[in-house]
Design a protein around this motif. Structure first.
Motif, PDB file in Angstrom:
ATOM      1  N   ASN A 150       0.838  -1.205   0.000  1.00 40.22           N
ATOM      2  CA  ASN A 150       0.000   0.000   0.000  1.00 40.22           C
ATOM      3  C   ASN A 150       0.871   1.253   0.000  1.00 40.22           C
ATOM      4  O   ASN A 150       0.599   2.190  -0.745  1.00 40.22           O
ATOM      5  N   ALA A 151       1.893   1.258   0.866  1.00 45.74           N
ATOM      6  CA  ALA A 151       2.768   2.433   0.958  1.00 45.74           C
ATOM      7  C   ALA A 151       3.360   2.745  -0.421  1.00 45.74           C
ATOM      8  O   ALA A 151       3.425   3.903  -0.842  1.00 45.74           O
TER       9      ALA A 151
ATOM     10  N   TYR B 148       0.401   4.022  -2.905  1.00 40.50           N
ATOM     11  CA  TYR B 148      -0.175   5.345  -2.685  1.00 40.50           C
ATOM     12  C   TYR B 148       0.887   6.432  -2.509  1.00 40.50           C
ATOM     13  O   TYR B 148       0.638   7.465  -1.918  1.00 40.50           O
TER      14      TYR B 148
ATOM     15  N   ASP C  90       5.452   6.511   4.639  1.00 42.99           N
ATOM     16  CA  ASP C  90       5.629   6.841   3.222  1.00 42.99           C
ATOM     17  C   ASP C  90       5.509   8.340   3.017  1.00 42.99           C
ATOM     18  O   ASP C  90       5.002   9.053   3.892  1.00 42.99           O
TER      19      ASP C  90
ATOM     20  N   GLY D 271      -1.191  10.555   1.494  1.00 42.04           N
ATOM     21  CA  GLY D 271      -1.803  10.732   2.811  1.00 42.04           C
ATOM     22  C   GLY D 271      -3.290  10.419   2.823  1.00 42.04           C
ATOM     23  O   GLY D 271      -3.886  10.101   1.786  1.00 42.04           O
TER      24      GLY D 271
ATOM     25  N   ILE E 299     -10.768   3.170   6.428  1.00 39.67           N
ATOM     26  CA  ILE E 299      -9.941   2.409   5.480  1.00 39.67           C
ATOM     27  C   ILE E 299      -9.782   0.936   5.865  1.00 39.67           C
ATOM     28  O   ILE E 299      -9.369   0.132   5.043  1.00 39.67           O
TER      29      ILE E 299
ATOM     30  N   TYR F  44     -13.674  -0.536   1.388  1.00 39.44           N
ATOM     31  CA  TYR F  44     -13.641   0.925   1.452  1.00 39.44           C
ATOM     32  C   TYR F  44     -12.349   1.437   0.832  1.00 39.44           C
ATOM     33  O   TYR F  44     -11.253   0.989   1.169  1.00 39.44           O
TER      34      TYR F  44
ATOM     35  N   VAL G  93     -10.464   5.266  -0.381  1.00 37.63           N
ATOM     36  CA  VAL G  93     -10.606   6.717  -0.411  1.00 37.63           C
ATOM     37  C   VAL G  93     -10.815   7.134  -1.864  1.00 37.63           C
ATOM     38  O   VAL G  93     -11.649   7.963  -2.179  1.00 37.63           O
TER      39      VAL G  93
ATOM     40  N   SER H   1      -7.186   3.030  -6.502  1.00 40.12           N
ATOM     41  CA  SER H   1      -7.001   1.713  -5.908  1.00 40.12           C
ATOM     42  C   SER H   1      -7.024   0.634  -6.997  1.00 40.12           C
ATOM     43  O   SER H   1      -6.190  -0.263  -7.030  1.00 40.12           O
TER      44      SER H   1
ATOM     45  N   GLY I  63      -5.457  -2.807  -6.512  1.00 39.83           N
ATOM     46  CA  GLY I  63      -6.017  -3.022  -5.165  1.00 39.83           C
ATOM     47  C   GLY I  63      -7.382  -3.684  -5.194  1.00 39.83           C
ATOM     48  O   GLY I  63      -8.158  -3.476  -6.123  1.00 39.83           O
ATOM     49  N   THR I  64      -7.671  -4.471  -4.153  1.00 35.39           N
ATOM     50  CA  THR I  64      -8.971  -5.145  -4.059  1.00 35.39           C
ATOM     51  C   THR I  64      -9.870  -4.461  -3.035  1.00 35.39           C
ATOM     52  O   THR I  64     -11.052  -4.753  -2.964  1.00 35.39           O
TER      53      THR I  64
ATOM     54  N   LEU J 242      -9.508  -4.932   0.074  1.00 39.31           N
ATOM     55  CA  LEU J 242      -9.631  -5.871   1.204  1.00 39.31           C
ATOM     56  C   LEU J 242      -8.350  -5.969   2.029  1.00 39.31           C
ATOM     57  O   LEU J 242      -8.346  -6.544   3.111  1.00 39.31           O
ATOM     58  N   GLY J 243      -7.258  -5.403   1.509  1.00 40.05           N
ATOM     59  CA  GLY J 243      -5.947  -5.550   2.153  1.00 40.05           C
ATOM     60  C   GLY J 243      -5.919  -5.134   3.610  1.00 40.05           C
ATOM     61  O   GLY J 243      -5.431  -5.866   4.478  1.00 40.05           O
ATOM     62  N   LEU J 244      -6.478  -3.949   3.917  1.00 39.97           N
ATOM     63  CA  LEU J 244      -6.415  -3.469   5.299  1.00 39.97           C
ATOM     64  C   LEU J 244      -7.411  -4.182   6.212  1.00 39.97           C
ATOM     65  O   LEU J 244      -7.181  -4.286   7.406  1.00 39.97           O
TER      66      LEU J 244
ATOM     67  N   SER K 202       1.941   9.071   5.133  1.00 38.98           N
ATOM     68  CA  SER K 202       1.271   8.346   6.217  1.00 38.98           C
ATOM     69  C   SER K 202       2.267   7.463   6.959  1.00 38.98           C
ATOM     70  O   SER K 202       3.271   7.039   6.395  1.00 38.98           O
TER      71      SER K 202
ATOM     72  N   PHE L  51       2.036   3.948   9.369  1.00 36.72           N
ATOM     73  CA  PHE L  51       1.269   2.851   9.971  1.00 36.72           C
ATOM     74  C   PHE L  51       2.180   2.180  10.995  1.00 36.72           C
ATOM     75  O   PHE L  51       3.269   1.717  10.644  1.00 36.72           O
TER      76      PHE L  51
HETATM   77  P1  ADP Z   1      -6.718  -1.290  -1.649  1.00 38.86           P
HETATM   78  O1  ADP Z   1      -6.712  -2.609  -2.300  1.00 38.86           O
HETATM   79  O2  ADP Z   1      -7.701  -0.324  -2.244  1.00 38.86           O
HETATM   80  O3  ADP Z   1      -5.358  -0.713  -1.455  1.00 38.86           O
HETATM   81  P2  ADP Z   1      -6.779  -1.522   1.260  1.00 38.86           P
HETATM   82  O4  ADP Z   1      -7.771  -2.171   2.145  1.00 38.86           O
HETATM   83  O5  ADP Z   1      -5.387  -2.032   1.310  1.00 38.86           O
HETATM   84  O6  ADP Z   1      -7.371  -1.595  -0.204  1.00 38.86           O
HETATM   85  O7  ADP Z   1      -6.759   0.038   1.581  1.00 38.86           O
HETATM   86  C1  ADP Z   1      -7.977   0.766   1.646  1.00 38.86           C
HETATM   87  C2  ADP Z   1      -7.778   2.210   1.216  1.00 38.86           C
HETATM   88  O8  ADP Z   1      -6.968   2.906   2.169  1.00 38.86           O
HETATM   89  C3  ADP Z   1      -7.045   2.383  -0.109  1.00 38.86           C
HETATM   90  O9  ADP Z   1      -7.914   2.264  -1.208  1.00 38.86           O
HETATM   91  C4  ADP Z   1      -6.479   3.793   0.033  1.00 38.86           C
HETATM   92  O10 ADP Z   1      -7.484   4.738  -0.304  1.00 38.86           O
HETATM   93  C5  ADP Z   1      -6.193   3.905   1.529  1.00 38.86           C
HETATM   94  N1  ADP Z   1      -4.760   3.654   1.864  1.00 38.86           N
HETATM   95  C6  ADP Z   1      -4.215   2.503   2.321  1.00 38.86           C
HETATM   96  N2  ADP Z   1      -2.891   2.638   2.562  1.00 38.86           N
HETATM   97  C7  ADP Z   1      -2.581   3.910   2.238  1.00 38.86           C
HETATM   98  C8  ADP Z   1      -1.379   4.695   2.264  1.00 38.86           C
HETATM   99  N3  ADP Z   1      -0.197   4.175   2.662  1.00 38.86           N
HETATM  100  N4  ADP Z   1      -1.453   5.991   1.865  1.00 38.86           N
HETATM  101  C9  ADP Z   1      -2.634   6.544   1.472  1.00 38.86           C
HETATM  102  N5  ADP Z   1      -3.806   5.862   1.422  1.00 38.86           N
HETATM  103  C10 ADP Z   1      -3.792   4.579   1.808  1.00 38.86           C
END
Ligand code: ADP
Length: 259
Positions: free
Chosen positions: A161-162, A165, A189, A193, A202, A207, A209, A214, A219-220, A222-224, A248, A250
């Motif tokens: 993700n880092a 994004y 990262d 942000g 998130i 969900y 942003v 994504s 992106g799916t 579902l990662g977070l 951001s 984490f």
């Molecule tokens: P995705 O497959 O869309 O990355 P995640 O569940 O991993 O799904 O993340 C959900 C959302 O959180 C992302 O779509 C993105 O909008 C936001 N996000 C996650 N990690 C970051 C990051 N490091 N910087 C900015 N936005 C992030």
């Protein structure tokens, strides 16, 4: 409310009273709605790539394949959509496995730095493709109590993700800090942000942003949600700080291994 009534009869079968039971089903309804939303989301997410695959196949069969350049372009899109479908199915199966009540971790002492080294090997290519500097500030080893395979999954999701994004020429920095009984994995990262009010959201399934961004990054959504479940299974904590336009951080806190 769910309401049920029953008469109370005396020995002459005459009604003496009525028992009325009010059953508060707010929680059940809420759960049912969450489940319905999830099914609707899954159906939508699966439908999009399938519709696109069918559409391009039909266009090719209708004659588009006579134009070699167009055929090539369509096949690449189809491959991309097929891969998206594959990651969605993999993440969905993974999430359903993790969310099951009987999901168990294979507990053992795990060296965070060893797992991190192996994760960096596989993510270096993705970072290089975006000209992103992937920096590991070596320091503490961080031997924690956990499941090495699941900790690896947490790291892969957060570091990818880092990278996703963060725009080109940015930096992703990873560090491990040990304290008395805990160890932190910190991933920072210099990316786009996240607005403060979006941070709790998130971690929800599907969900994003920015949906388009994504999807473009593979992106799916579902990662977070997977990360949240896995960290909770470890009795760990997640802390996110972010400044829109700047980046951001984490932080995942694990419990240290006592052996
Ligand atoms: P995705 O497959 O869309 O990355 P995640 O569940 O991993 O799904 O993340 C959900 C959302 O959180 C992302 O779509 C993105 O909008 C936001 N996000 C996650 N990690 C970051 C990051 N490091 N910087 C900015 N936005 C992030």
């Amino acid at each position: 409310f769910d309401i049920s009534c029953a008469p109370i009869l005396n020995k002459h079968k005459k009604i003496r009273g009525i028992v009325v039971v009010f059953h508060d089903i707010t929680a059940i309804k809420k759960l049912e709605n969450t489940r319905k939303d999830f099914v609707a989301n899954v159906s939508h997410e699966l439908k999009t790539p399938v519709t696109s695959l069918i559409g391009f196949t039909e266009t090719l069969l209708d004659g588009a394949r006579e134009d070699k350049e167009l055929e090539d372009q369509f096949l690449h899109i189809m491959l991309h959509e097929g891969r998206r479908l594959q990651s969605l199915i993999t993440d969905l199966l993974e999430l359903s496995k993790i969310e099951r009540e009987h999901f168990v971790l294979q507990w053992a002492p795990v060296s965070l730095s060893d797992v991190l080294e192996s994760v960096l090997l596989i993510l270096r290519e993705k970072a290089e493709a975006k000209k992103i500097k992937l920096e590991y500030l070596q320091g503490d080893e961080g031997v924690v109590a956990g499941d090495a395979f699941r900790i690896r999954q947490i790291m892969i999701n957060l570091i990818s993700n880092a990278i996703s994004y963060t725009p080109e020429n940015g930096t992703v920095t990873i560090a491990i800090h040990e304290r008395k009984s805990e160890a932190d994995l910190v991933i920072s990262d210099t990316g786009m942000g996240i607005e403060q009010d979006q941070i709790p959201r998130i971690f929800e399934r599907f969900y994003r942003v920015d949906k388009a961004r994504s999807r473009d990054s593979g992106g799916t959504g579902l990662g977070l949600a997977i990360v949240k479940h896995l960290v909770e299974a470890h009795d760990g904590k997640i802390h996110v700080t972010s400044v829109p336009g700047k980046g951001s951080t984490f932080t995942i806190t694990f419990n240290k291994s006592s052996t």
